[in-house]
Scaffold this active site. Sequence first.
Site, PDB file in Angstrom:
ATOM      1  N   LYS A  41      41.373 -38.831  83.841  1.00  0.00           N
ATOM      2  CA  LYS A  41      39.971 -38.823  83.403  1.00  0.00           C
ATOM      3  C   LYS A  41      39.373 -37.424  83.574  1.00  0.00           C
ATOM      4  CE  LYS A  41      39.520 -43.724  84.296  1.00  0.00           C
ATOM      5  NZ  LYS A  41      39.108 -44.800  85.219  1.00  0.00           N
ATOM      6  N   GLN A  83      36.242 -46.040  90.616  1.00  0.00           N
ATOM      7  CA  GLN A  83      37.591 -46.440  90.222  1.00  0.00           C
ATOM      8  C   GLN A  83      37.984 -47.741  90.931  1.00  0.00           C
ATOM      9  OE1 GLN A  83      39.547 -44.803  87.895  1.00  0.00           O
ATOM     10  NE2 GLN A  83      40.939 -46.530  88.134  1.00  0.00           N
ATOM     11  N   ASP A 106      31.466 -47.435  82.667  1.00  0.00           N
ATOM     12  CA  ASP A 106      32.528 -48.446  82.576  1.00  0.00           C
ATOM     13  C   ASP A 106      31.966 -49.767  82.036  1.00  0.00           C
ATOM     14  OD1 ASP A 106      35.046 -47.499  83.150  1.00  0.00           O
ATOM     15  OD2 ASP A 106      34.857 -47.748  85.324  1.00  0.00           O
TER      16      ASP A 106
END
Length: 265
Positions: A41, A83, A106
């Site tokens: 990322k 994450q 997200d």
Amino acid sequence: MIIDGKAIAAQVKASLQGSDAKLAVIMVGDDPASSVYVRNKERACAEVGIRSCSRRLPATASTKEVIASIAELSAWADGILVQLPLPEHIDGKKVLGAIPPEKDVDCFHPYNIGKLLTGEAGLRPCTPAGILHLLGDVRGKHCVIIGRSNIVGKPLALMLLHANATVTVCHSKTKDLASYTRQADVLISAVGKPRFITADMVKPGAVVIDVGINRDENGKLCGDVAFEEVAAKASAITPAPGGVGPMTVAMLLKNTVEAASYQKR
Ligand code: NAP
């Protein structure tokens, strides 16, 4: 046809060049797979000029400490992601709920999931968004999804419905799974088991999307689909790796750029 997720992701990334958006990534613990995802990322952000900042907290960090990091990084970042998976002692719902919805790249915050359910404009979860981008027009198609997770299966079902597909969602309690998969114009597997989808489960000419990221018996990365035999029967298929994975990262960057632009309005 092999659907080249890497090439399509590169086109998406090219369209995002020149943004001044900022992404913060929080990682708790040192799970090796998560470390690889976070590095990917960061690298992808650098490719398009998005500034990124990663904060790594020890596996012993508390829920409060993770939330404090979110609050601190919120002052700087346009987009924030934590994450997953988080260590078991951490309250994941509280953590994800602490991300300001407008920075929730997200799209795991209940507010954004609500907007997704009702079809209101806003951020969309990255993996399903990447799959929709690969599929293009799905109007009237019968899309069969295997997997009902909050990250892939459920949001994907909603997004396909909004795109006017007919959607069937299967899971581990589905009886006679192949009787559903054989009806699919578009078959999407998000199970997490190597060689789970075999040619006998696929309708000739179907489009097959392989979301799985697994290791085979030799430790090599693979998807859920027995690629060679299914490719011979499908009209189009994503490889794994190199299909859905790169699209997920591209959609994360797109969400970050969109989040930055919403916040400037
Ligand atoms: P998950 O939360 O473990 O969900 C797996 C789903 O598969 C569950 O709904 C489960 O059913 C279903 N399932 C398991 N065994 C089954 C069986 N025998 N028959 C039918 N359904 C079965 O996983 P996830 O987070 O959705 O991820 C799925 C896979 O995609 C993993 O390999 C993951 O690494 C990968 N992934 C890839 C990306 C990417 O960017 N490419 C992104 C996210 C995830 P139940 O609900 O009944 O348990």
